[in-house]
Design an enzyme around this catalytic site. Structure first.
Site, short mmCIF file in Angstrom:
data_model
loop_
_atom_site.label_atom_id
_atom_site.label_comp_id
_atom_site.label_asym_id
_atom_site.label_seq_id
_atom_site.Cartn_x
_atom_site.Cartn_y
_atom_site.Cartn_z
N LYS A 1 -23.14 0.65 -2.28
CA LYS A 1 -22.77 -0.68 -2.73
C LYS A 1 -23.83 -1.68 -2.19
CE LYS A 1 -19.36 -2.73 -5.10
NZ LYS A 1 -18.37 -2.23 -5.94
N GLY B 1 -0.65 -8.47 -14.84
CA GLY B 1 -2.32 -8.72 -15.22
C GLY B 1 -2.57 -8.09 -16.39
P1 NAD Z 1 -9.65 -9.10 -15.57
O1 NAD Z 1 -10.18 -9.98 -14.68
O2 NAD Z 1 -9.97 -8.89 -16.90
O3 NAD Z 1 -7.97 -9.12 -15.73
C1 NAD Z 1 -7.10 -9.55 -14.42
C2 NAD Z 1 -6.12 -10.32 -15.28
O4 NAD Z 1 -4.96 -10.72 -14.08
C3 NAD Z 1 -6.31 -11.43 -15.77
O5 NAD Z 1 -5.78 -11.55 -17.03
C4 NAD Z 1 -5.77 -12.50 -14.97
O6 NAD Z 1 -5.26 -13.77 -15.50
C5 NAD Z 1 -4.73 -11.79 -14.28
N1 NAD Z 1 -4.30 -12.53 -12.94
C6 NAD Z 1 -4.75 -13.11 -12.06
N2 NAD Z 1 -3.79 -13.20 -10.87
C7 NAD Z 1 -2.65 -13.05 -11.41
C8 NAD Z 1 -1.25 -13.09 -10.84
N3 NAD Z 1 -1.22 -13.47 -9.46
N4 NAD Z 1 -0.33 -12.36 -11.40
C9 NAD Z 1 -0.43 -11.94 -12.79
N5 NAD Z 1 -1.83 -11.52 -13.34
C10 NAD Z 1 -2.71 -12.36 -12.66
O7 NAD Z 1 -9.71 -7.75 -14.63
P2 NAD Z 1 -9.70 -6.28 -15.11
O8 NAD Z 1 -11.09 -5.69 -15.66
O9 NAD Z 1 -8.76 -5.85 -16.12
O10 NAD Z 1 -9.45 -5.43 -13.72
C11 NAD Z 1 -8.08 -5.40 -13.25
C12 NAD Z 1 -7.99 -4.98 -11.94
O11 NAD Z 1 -8.58 -3.38 -11.82
C13 NAD Z 1 -8.99 -5.54 -10.88
O12 NAD Z 1 -8.43 -5.42 -9.47
C14 NAD Z 1 -10.12 -4.59 -10.91
O13 NAD Z 1 -10.83 -4.69 -9.43
C15 NAD Z 1 -9.65 -3.46 -10.98
N6 NAD Z 1 -10.57 -2.41 -11.55
C16 NAD Z 1 -10.97 -2.56 -12.75
C17 NAD Z 1 -11.91 -1.82 -13.48
C18 NAD Z 1 -12.53 -2.00 -14.59
O14 NAD Z 1 -13.15 -1.01 -15.46
N7 NAD Z 1 -12.47 -3.29 -15.52
C19 NAD Z 1 -12.21 -0.74 -12.66
C20 NAD Z 1 -11.66 -0.34 -11.39
C21 NAD Z 1 -10.84 -1.37 -10.89
#
Ligand code: NAD
Length: 366
Positions: free
Chosen positions: A92, A192
């Protein structure tokens, strides 16, 4: 010319001790006055292959926090790649700075030069604070970068593959708990509705699940209520909802001693990273409550699987095929956890470590 003081020598010795804490192979300090670059690349373990992990650009309070973060995150990548069955190690990078003030083309390209100097031992990608555009700048200086747009031969947004992997995790968990992996009529709460949560809802809807959602963005909630018949619940109620499956897809550290008491779901399986505030406390706590917890770093590995596919020559079908295997790996973890009478996160860690250990033996005869 300045001389190396006793204090500096002591700092160096402390750094070696710290590298030993998680058994890191290498930490590279990158410094360039002209572009203002201050970055750290941590390579944790390359037994399985080159270390792959995103570059986070963040205004850390101090250097100590940056070092801690890069060490913790790079180690996590080793476990994630191993358990996903990829020929990748863990690494990382962090760039210390403010996204809006310090990030320039020159800074990102200079960072790309440092990546190039590692000759492929480290492969970088997008992370918090960096974008696909930044990867394009890095690509101008090195080929050891993934997460490029489809127009440049990359795999594009990894989120749909991540959602598919989480969906596979939910189905495997249903099979483990209910004896059948159909989600028809099952109630699922999704916290989320972002890039991952949104695609996940499409899969759940197709199977006829009853879906409850919460988010801090009202617009997104209205859209999914209208398009997929999801039931909107206040964000403070989502964890304690009386449902079959809880899918955390927003923030990390969502499960703690207080709210695990309130959990009514039989399964926790979602995309958010580091869902357990403390895995050694909350892993056993979930187990004692009889809740099946799908280790987050396994079920959200679709994103890594997608960029790995880009590294070996992008093929969407192969990426989805690898993500599908999350189902079998999770079944193996549930089986091992039950046989060892331990919690699933520990069983997952042990499987990841075993694969690295076994592959070290393969290397020993070459
Ligand atoms: P994103 O930012 O697109 O979506 C996150 C959502 O959570 C947003 O709509 C936001 O408004 C909402 N949110 C924030 N605080 C909140 C709360 N207190 N209660 C309810 N909703 C809330 O992120 P993403 O890409 O969809 O990723 C989601 C999670 O998965 C993250 O933790 C990320 O680290 C993890 N992740 C994502 C990926 C990927 O490919 N995008 C891969 C591995 C892990």
């Amino acid at each position: 010319m300045t001389t190396i003081t006793e204090q500096q020598t002591q700092t160096q010795l402390n750094m070696f001790n710290r590298l030993g804490t998680f058994n890191h192979e290498q930490i590279v300090f990158c410094q360039d006055e002209a572009t203002g670059l201050k970055a750290l690349i941590a390579i944790h373990n390359t037994v399985l292959g080159p270390g792959l992990g995103g570059t986070r650009l963040w205004m850390y309070d101090n250097e100590e926090s940056a070092i801690n973060d890069v060490m913790r995150l790079s180690r996590g990548m080793t476990y994630k790649a191993s358990l996903a069955g990829l020929n990748l190690g863990g690494a990382k990078a962090v760039i210390i700075g403010d996204n809006k003030i310090h990030k320039t083309e020159a800074l990102m390209r200079k960072f790309g030069r440092f990546v190039e100097n590692l000759h492929g031992k480290y492969i970088t990608a997008e992370d918090v604070g960096t974008t696909t555009k930044d990867m394009e700048y890095i690509k101008m200086e090195t080929d050891h970068v993934v997460g490029l747009p489809e127009s440049m031969g990359g795999g594009g947004d990894p989120s749909p593959v991540t959602s598919f992997g989480v969906y596979m995790g939910i189905k495997a968990s249903a099979k483990h708990v209910f004896g059948n992996d159909s989600l028809a009529g099952k109630s699922v709460s999704v916290q989320g509705i972002g890039k991952v949560g949104g695609h996940l809802i499409e899969y759940l809807h197709k199977e006829g699940a009853k879906i409850y959602i919460s988010d801090i963005n009202d617009e997104v909630l209205s859209k999914y209520a209208k398009d997929f018949g999801c039931i909107v619940v206040p964000k403070e109620d989502i964890i304690g909802l009386d449902v079959d499956i809880f899918a955390p897809c927003a923030l990390g550290a969502v499960l703690n001693t207080e709210n695990i008491e309130k959990l009514k779901a039989s399964i926790v399986c979602g995309a958010a990273n580091n869902q357990l505030a403390d895995e050694t406390i909350h892993g056993p706590m979930l187990m004692q409550k009889g809740i099946a917890y799908a280790p987050d770093y396994l079920v959200n590995a679709g994103g890594l699987i997608n960029v790995y596919s880009e590294h070996i020559g992008y093929n969407r079908e192969i990426a989805y095929g690898s993500a599908e295997k999350i189902y079998d790996t999770l079944m193996a973890i549930y089986k091992k956890a039950a046989a060892d009478n331990t919690y699933t996160q520990k069983a997952a860690n042990e499987l990841a470590e075993k694969r690295i250990h076994d592959m070290m033996l393969v290397g020993s005869t070459y």
